[in-house]
Scaffold this motif. Structure first.
Motif, PDB file in Angstrom:
ATOM      1  N   UNK B  96      18.558  50.799  47.746  1.00  5.27           N
ATOM      2  CA  UNK B  96      18.132  52.166  48.034  1.00  5.27           C
ATOM      3  C   UNK B  96      17.998  52.361  49.542  1.00  5.27           C
ATOM      4  N   UNK B  97      18.791  53.287  50.087  1.00  2.00           N
ATOM      5  CA  UNK B  97      18.727  53.510  51.521  1.00  2.00           C
ATOM      6  C   UNK B  97      17.876  54.711  51.851  1.00  2.00           C
ATOM      7  N   UNK B  98      16.593  54.533  51.632  1.00  2.00           N
ATOM      8  CA  UNK B  98      15.622  55.553  52.000  1.00  2.00           C
ATOM      9  C   UNK B  98      14.546  54.855  52.821  1.00  2.00           C
ATOM     10  N   UNK B  99      13.588  55.639  53.296  1.00  2.00           N
ATOM     11  CA  UNK B  99      12.518  55.048  54.093  1.00  2.00           C
ATOM     12  C   UNK B  99      11.260  54.911  53.245  1.00  2.00           C
ATOM     13  N   UNK B 100      10.890  53.677  52.900  1.00  2.00           N
ATOM     14  CA  UNK B 100       9.757  53.478  51.999  1.00  2.00           C
ATOM     15  C   UNK B 100       8.421  53.933  52.596  1.00  2.00           C
ATOM     16  N   UNK B 101       8.378  54.074  53.927  1.00  2.00           N
ATOM     17  CA  UNK B 101       7.104  54.429  54.561  1.00  2.00           C
ATOM     18  C   UNK B 101       6.844  55.933  54.553  1.00  2.00           C
ATOM     19  N   UNK B 102       7.841  56.720  54.154  1.00  2.00           N
ATOM     20  CA  UNK B 102       7.657  58.174  54.177  1.00  2.00           C
ATOM     21  C   UNK B 102       7.442  58.702  52.755  1.00  2.00           C
ATOM     22  N   UNK B 103       7.046  59.982  52.670  1.00  2.00           N
ATOM     23  CA  UNK B 103       6.766  60.555  51.359  1.00  2.00           C
ATOM     24  C   UNK B 103       8.070  60.864  50.623  1.00  2.00           C
ATOM     25  N   UNK B 106       9.701  63.956  52.030  1.00  2.00           N
ATOM     26  CA  UNK B 106      10.382  63.729  53.310  1.00  2.00           C
ATOM     27  C   UNK B 106      11.700  63.003  53.114  1.00  2.00           C
ATOM     28  N   UNK B 107      11.698  62.018  52.216  1.00  2.00           N
ATOM     29  CA  UNK B 107      12.930  61.283  51.978  1.00  2.00           C
ATOM     30  C   UNK B 107      14.022  62.187  51.422  1.00  2.00           C
ATOM     31  N   UNK B 110      14.684  64.749  54.693  1.00  2.00           N
ATOM     32  CA  UNK B 110      14.762  64.246  56.059  1.00  2.00           C
ATOM     33  C   UNK B 110      16.054  64.705  56.733  1.00  2.00           C
ATOM     34  N   UNK B 145       3.873  58.385  48.653  1.00  2.00           N
ATOM     35  CA  UNK B 145       4.701  57.527  49.491  1.00  2.00           C
ATOM     36  C   UNK B 145       5.803  56.903  48.638  1.00  2.00           C
TER      37      UNK B 145
END
Lengths: 330, 513
Positions: B96-103, B106-107, B110, B145
């Motif tokens: 999964x190419x998303x940012x785990x630190x964002x909501x 947002x993902x 973004x 998150x």
């Protein structure tokens, strides 16, 4: 605390939003240290002591804001102390040469931002570790300071002195300096940029996962370069505030300051691996450092090196605390 | 079978003669691919077939060296992922190419957050992301998150993100490899919704059952070249598997089995009962006796390596037991299994095995030294004798103990790694793809050594993607499919045709509707 209390405390903590935990922890530490001072020493718990924390650390707050941007992307900026020193030097030297104060301020800000931008470009396009590039930037800035003068240059410009010594009275006997206002303005601007602009959200995305951010089509290069420019700007501005505080330019101002700044940001709950952290946390981190310093000066008999020891212990404690949180969420 | 099936609409994506060259490697050679609106197109092939490269060429990650891409009839050239996305091609990658630190919100949004007066509008973001989540029927809090959700949910969020751009083409790169049956069902439900809305979907998967369930058409790649385009209803599974593996059925000549010069022991050396790990391999039973070579066969992603890692203690099992010599052991990591005489020669020799800057000699002695502990250094003379023996036995070239490991060819590095474990005299040697990417000579050498070792009494678990090799070397073959053990072949049934049939065998209950 017995085991039961610990479990209960943990349950209570778990109900809070996980991502604010480090910032809340920093706040608790701040309240605890300040409370300790209030209990131990008469006159510690006064509003002026609290505002003095801001007055004495305004420059550090500004530097910590810039550093927060960089660390959020997973980078590091070791040059901030040296760039701040260079800023005091440029300000003092240009004022001594008779430049108008505004022009001199502009020169400082442009120089700092340009240096940051340059480092960012090298980091991005040559794919060099930020640690090495900003270390080189640090040496460069220190060297430039001493090139201007090896002596301390005092600032005598009347306008500068007016801003430096001017105070704003909040209440009876409680005063602030203009530096504090500038620092708070920087904090507000940073919060706005980080949370309400695409640049700011990309900063978090890059820190969370740089490859993902790139595959999502985000302008990662621009952001990676941009944060160093932001940090450079903040270092220059912080340096200006420092020159207001010291009323002099000196090549050996702020030696090791970059490490204080990094410590403040980390104590403020920002992960060194990037992606997690808040500007508010960094401000709290600076306040914790300031409180520890004030405590030790109130104590009087302790050498100022005790500040370092306490900071060291705090830093270690916070990094272990963060590891625990990260491991739990994993 | 390679003619294009008739179709009402024009293709959305028309890739022709796509060639991608990396320094020294021809990753793709003149591949064609057409995607039609409202269709699910499966892209299949073994490791290194060029599937990922083809996707990367389409999505602008690695622009093709030559060839043309037409989108809606017009030629396009993408040099960055952002351009392909802007043109309506969205990709959901395997990891999964998303940012785990964002909501979650947002993902999804973004880079295209709704803004008001230049500032991101958090309210509009919640509303917009909630709409997109509703469209795919996923009920998660947009403000939560991302990292707090399981991988399956993250994958669906990635799809929601893909929809946020009004994608006309959706590329799903092995989206199911880490999902369980229910989650796959959920994913397929969403894929069908999107297909019916007219989105062209490119679906990459190793799971035959899933491909037959969802795909309207299939394209098979092998070694960077196009093998052909197939319709699932007209294509037998066996035919598809042979296209992927590059073997024509019937023309396969019976490979000459090595003479049976070994007699497997009677008591099992290692027994696994109900051993399994969620998301890696379903519980299976396995027995390995001394002097026996057991093969593990299956397509890529069928759970071969996972099985090896479980047996070696590198991953922890969720269920089941392992016994050595009839006594149950509790593997607490590779060290405890090494202590029981098990060795694993891993498939990724670059990352897990070779110390490129040390000499052949040092590389050889590493494992032996580790087994003895640092208190008892290996005497120089013993080391020299061992090194000499194994260099000769495995025909390692150059036959110079002082040669730097990094300068050796891939095949010779592999031999050194093999020798490194042999020196420790394991009772069970697990070989994961020992011959991948090495030349024919070295391959034969390694196969010969494996059979010799078994004759000397060592038990071997042999994993390979090459069926001929498995059949030639092994006494028994365990066949895996879709992360399950499906059958075990021995005696006369160990033939390439039998193994292939077992891999392709259809079991309708494998995927829930």
């Amino acid at each position: 605390m017995n085991v039961l209390d610990v479990t209960r405390a943990r349950e209570r903590i778990e109900r809070l939003p996980q991502r604010f935990l480090p910032v809340i922890a920093t706040f608790v530490v701040f309240v605890l240290t300040f409370g300790t001072g209030s209990v131990l020493y008469d006159g510690f718990a006064s509003p002026q002591i609290l505002t003095n924390l801001f007055v004495d650390n305004a420059f550090l707050i500004v530097l910590a804001v810039g550093m927060t941007f960089v660390i959020l992307t997973g980078g590091i900026d070791l040059s901030v102390g040296a760039v701040a020193a260079l800023s005091t030097m440029i300000a003092a030297a240009t004022l001594q040469a008779g430049w108008p104060p505004l022009l001199s301020v502009l020169a400082v800000l442009v120089a700092g931002t340009a240096l940051g931008l340059l480092m960012g470009l090298v980091i991005h396009f040559f794919d060099v570790q930020p640690f090495i590039v900003t270390l080189a930037g640090m040496f460069l800035a220190r060297g430039l300071c001493l090139l201007i003068s090896v002596e301390s240059i005092s600032i005598t410009d009347p306008a500068f002195r007016t801003v430096a010594t001017g105070t704003i009275t909040l209440a009876e006997g409680v005063t602030l300096t203009y530096s504090v206002l500038i620092a708070l303005a920087v904090v507000l601007a940073a919060v706005y940029v980080l949370h309400l602009t695409r640049f700011g959200r990309t900063v978090y995305a890059v820190g969370g996962s740089a490859t993902s951010a790139r595959l999502m089509g985000l302008p990662t290069g621009r952001v990676r370069v941009g944060v160093y420019a932001v940090s450079g700007f903040c270092s220059a501005l912080g340096g200006l505030l420092f020159s207001l505080y010291m009323l002099s330019g000196y090549g050996l101002h702020g030696v090791g300051m970059e490490l204080d700044v990094i410590a403040a940001v980390v104590i403020g709950g920002t992960l060194l691996t990037g992606g997690v952290g808040y500007v508010a946390g960094s401000v709290l981190g600076v306040l914790v450092l300031g409180t520890v310093q004030t405590l030790i000066s109130f104590e009087g008999s302790l050498s100022s090196w005790w500040t370092r020891i306490v900071i060291g212990v705090l830093l270690l404690a916070f990094i272990m605390f963060q590891r625990l949180i990260v491991r739990r969420t994993e | 079978m390679t003619e294009t099936p008739t179709r009402s609409a024009d293709p959305v994506v028309d890739m022709r003669g796509i060639t991608v060259e990396f320094p020294g490697v021809l990753a793709l050679a003149g591949v064609d691919l057409r995607l039609y609106p409202g269709q699910v197109h499966a892209l299949m092939g073994e490791n290194g077939a060029g599937k990922s490269t083809l996707i990367k060429a389409l999505t602008g990650v690695h622009p093709p060296t030559s060839g043309s891409i037409h989108l809606n009839g017009g030629p396009v050239e993408f040099t960055a992922p952002a351009q392909a996305q802007a043109a309506g091609i969205s990709t959901v990658y395997q990891e999964v190419n998303l940012c785990p630190n964002l909501s979650v919100a947002e993902n999804i949004l973004l880079g295209r957050e709704p803004r008001r007066l230049g500032a991101i509008d958090p309210r509009a973001m919640r509303v917009r992301s909630a709409q997109l989540l509703e469209r795919i029927g996923l009920s998660v809090d947009p403000g939560s998150v991302l990292g707090s959700h399981p991988i399956a949910v993250q994958q669906l969020v990635a799809i929601a993100r893909a929809l946020a751009v009004d994608a006309r083409v959706l590329v799903l790169d092995e989206p199911t490899s880490s999902l369980d049956t229910d989650e796959v069902g959920e994913l397929f439900r969403i894929v069908r919704v999107l297909r019916d809305e007219g989105v062209a979907i490119l679906f990459v998967s190793h799971f035959l059952d899933q491909v037959y369930e969802i795909a309207d058409r299939m394209t098979v790649l092998r070694n960077g070249a196009l093998v052909g385009e197939y319709l699932p209803q007209e294509t037998e599974r066996l035919e598809l598997v042979s296209a992927m593996l590059g073997r024509e059925l019937g023309t396969l000549e019976e490979v000459e089995r090595r003479a049976e010069e070994r007699t497997p022991g009677t008591a099992p050396l290692l027994t696994a009962e109900g051993l399994g790990r969620t998301g890696a391999i379903a519980p299976f039973d396995l027995e390995i006796r001394a002097s026996e070579v057991v093969g593990l066969a299956g397509l890529l992603g069928s759970g071969r390596t996972e099985t090896a890692r479980l047996l070696f203690g590198a991953d922890r099992a969720d269920s089941g037991t392992i016994s050595v010599d009839g006594r149950q052991v509790r593997p607490r990591g590779p060290r405890s299994m090494i202590a029981h005489g098990v060795a694993l020669c891993s498939e990724d020799r670059k990352a897990e095995g070779v110390v490129a800057d040390l000499s052949v000699r040092d590389n050889l002695v590493l494992a032996l030294q580790a087994a003895r502990g640092w208190m008892r250094p290996v005497p120089r003379r013993t080391a020299d004798a061992l090194v000499e023996e194994y260099i000769e036995r495995l025909d390692i070239r150059p036959a110079d103990p002082g040669a730097i490991m990094g300068h050796l060819s891939g095949g010779n590095q592999q031999k050194v790694l093999l020798a490194r474990w042999l020196i420790t005299r394991p009772r069970l040697l697990i070989l994961d793809e020992p011959t991948r990417g090495i030349d024919v000579g070295a391959k034969a050498q390694i196969q010969k050594v494996v059979t010799e070792l078994a004759a000397d009494g060592m038990a071997v678990l042999f994993i390979s993607a090459e069926l001929e090799e498995v059949v030639r070397v092994c006494d028994r073959v365990v066949v895996l499919r879709d992360r399950r053990k499906v059958t075990e072949l021995d005696g006369d049934t160990v033939t390439v045709d039998e193994v292939m049939a077992a891999i392709a065998e259809h079991e309708p209950e494998a995927v829930a509707p």
